[in-house]
Write an enzyme that holds these catalytic residues in place. Structure first.
Site, PDB file in Angstrom:
ATOM      1  N   ASP A   1       0.726  -1.225  -0.177  1.00 40.42           N
ATOM      2  CA  ASP A   1      -0.220   0.098  -0.071  1.00 40.42           C
ATOM      3  C   ASP A   1       0.819   1.405   0.062  1.00 40.42           C
ATOM      4  OD1 ASP A   1       0.720  -0.165   2.524  1.00 40.42           O
ATOM      5  OD2 ASP A   1      -0.921   0.154   3.701  1.00 40.42           O
ATOM      6  N   SER A   2       2.254   0.917  -0.090  1.00 43.13           N
ATOM      7  CA  SER A   2       3.175   2.237  -0.272  1.00 43.13           C
ATOM      8  C   SER A   2       3.035   2.550  -1.678  1.00 43.13           C
ATOM      9  CB  SER A   2       4.623   1.913  -0.162  1.00 43.13           C
ATOM     10  OG  SER A   2       4.958   0.396  -0.906  1.00 43.13           O
TER      11      SER A   2
ATOM     12  N   ASP B   1      -1.456  -6.284  -0.432  1.00 42.27           N
ATOM     13  CA  ASP B   1      -1.408  -5.531   0.700  1.00 42.27           C
ATOM     14  C   ASP B   1      -2.609  -4.884   1.062  1.00 42.27           C
ATOM     15  OD1 ASP B   1      -0.066  -4.669   3.092  1.00 42.27           O
ATOM     16  OD2 ASP B   1       1.047  -3.008   1.977  1.00 42.27           O
TER      17      ASP B   1
ATOM     18  N   LYS C   1      -0.974  -9.357   2.663  1.00 38.38           N
ATOM     19  CA  LYS C   1      -0.335  -8.885   3.917  1.00 38.38           C
ATOM     20  C   LYS C   1      -1.436  -7.945   4.785  1.00 38.38           C
ATOM     21  CE  LYS C   1       2.839  -5.779   3.968  1.00 38.38           C
ATOM     22  NZ  LYS C   1       2.187  -4.850   4.864  1.00 38.38           N
TER      23      LYS C   1
ATOM     24  N   GLU D   1      -1.603  -5.451   8.674  1.00 39.62           N
ATOM     25  CA  GLU D   1      -0.860  -4.833   9.712  1.00 39.62           C
ATOM     26  C   GLU D   1      -1.407  -5.213  11.042  1.00 39.62           C
ATOM     27  OE1 GLU D   1      -0.087  -0.559   9.068  1.00 39.62           O
ATOM     28  OE2 GLU D   1       0.739  -1.080   7.040  1.00 39.62           O
TER      29      GLU D   1
ATOM     30  N   GLU E   1       8.964  -4.443  10.855  1.00 35.60           N
ATOM     31  CA  GLU E   1       9.257  -2.961  10.185  1.00 35.60           C
ATOM     32  C   GLU E   1       9.654  -2.025  11.390  1.00 35.60           C
ATOM     33  OE1 GLU E   1       6.837  -0.953   7.417  1.00 35.60           O
ATOM     34  OE2 GLU E   1       8.099   0.562   7.255  1.00 35.60           O
TER      35      GLU E   1
HETATM   36  O1  KIV Z   1       3.641  -1.203   1.578  1.00 34.61           O
HETATM   37  C1  KIV Z   1       4.637  -1.585   1.783  1.00 34.61           C
HETATM   38  O2  KIV Z   1       5.302  -1.183   1.061  1.00 34.61           O
HETATM   39  C2  KIV Z   1       5.112  -2.049   3.061  1.00 34.61           C
HETATM   40  C3  KIV Z   1       6.493  -2.379   3.300  1.00 34.61           C
HETATM   41  C4  KIV Z   1       7.333  -1.271   3.690  1.00 34.61           C
HETATM   42  C5  KIV Z   1       6.854  -3.525   4.115  1.00 34.61           C
HETATM   43  O3  KIV Z   1       4.199  -2.444   3.660  1.00 34.61           O
END
Ligand code: KIV
Length: 275
Positions: free
Chosen positions: A48-49, A87, A117, A119, A186
């Protein structure tokens, strides 16, 4: 690493049992996913970056489920053998277990992702347990949680104080017992990341967590110098300045069009193909 064969959850566990360091890289489109796979990256995170790096948002919070699914499908098409992780964006898995299962399932059914993924530590256990029970591989993520940036008032190292470190160890062990196929650590001290890595059977993947994890993950924009604002976090190493190269190439195109150099005879419709 050999990406000519399909990478699965078993491959990740084999890396850990052999003590072989592995890596994960973010990608958000078919082109960069292809680059990553061609370079031997076995696991790709459609992070989600993407909010900060490609969608122009100030952080990850505005990313929608539909945006994330669209990019995950593109990455799958670009990297057929990599272990692709979707994510889950903010608010796509926190409202209820039922909604989380429905949304997570879309990554597998519609995008061909290998895992999702999300959090959070023990607070997310009901969701993680249910996903694993119904057959959805889950990558956990503990320590610095970018989706909690507003709650935390910014990004900071987690687990420096003893109580925070113990809570993270308990989170990691709980996620491991729930059956996550890997977990991202992280923004935590390197010694703590190494301790957690020894205490869990799931492969750990670190970012800003030192060299003691089983794998490493980086954001592709940081690695290649793609960030529009030129910002590189302290934990990231730039291996190229692709953004600067691109701007120089586009400037040359602008100048050649303005001065009449391009298009020339060789690049015009009807030109003879090169033999
Ligand atoms: O969204 C992302 O890129 C991440 C990484 C920093 C692990 O969650």
């Amino acid at each position: 690493m050999n990406t000519s064969q399909k990478i699965t959850v078993r491959t990740l566990h084999d890396y850990k049992s052999r003590g072989e360091k592995f890596l994960m890289l973010t990608a958000y489109d078919a082109c960069t996913a292809h680059w990553a796979e061609a370079a031997g990256v076995p696991t790709i995170l459609v992070g989600d970056s993407m909010g900060n790096t490609v969608l122009g948002y100030p952080n990850t919070l505005p990313v929608t489920l539909e945006e994330s699914l669209l990019h995950t499908s593109a990455v799958r098409r670009g990297a057929p053998n990599a272990f692709v992780v979707g994510d889950m964006p903010f608010m796509s898995y926190q409202v209820s277990v039922e909604e989380a299962v429905r949304n997570a399932g879309r990554y597998l059914k519609e995008c061909g992702a290998d895992a999702v993924k999300l959090e959070g530590g023990r607070t997310m256990l009901p969701v993680i347990e249910r996903l694993v029970t119904v057959g959805i591989p889950v990558v956990g993520h503990i320590g610095l949680l970018p989706q909690s940036v507003l709650k935390d008032g910014g990004y900071r190292l987690h687990g420096k104080a003893d109580d925070e470190a113990n809570a993270l160890i308990a989170d990691a062990r709980a996620l491991d017992a729930a059956g996550v196929c890997a977990m991202v650590l992280e923004g935590i001290p390197r010694e703590l990341a190494a301790t957690i890595t020894c205490q869990v059977s799931a492969p750990t993947i670190g970012i800003a967590a030192g060299a003691g994890t089983d794998g490493q993950v980086q954001v592709i924009a940081d690695l290649l110098g793609l960030n529009a604002d030129g910002f590189t976090p302290r934990h990231a190493k730039r291996y190229a300045e692709v953004g600067e190269t691109a701007i120089a190439a586009i400037r040359q195109y602008v100048s050649e069009v303005q001065s009449g150099i391009f298009p020339d005879e060789a690049h015009s419709a009807g030109a003879k193909a090169k033999s």
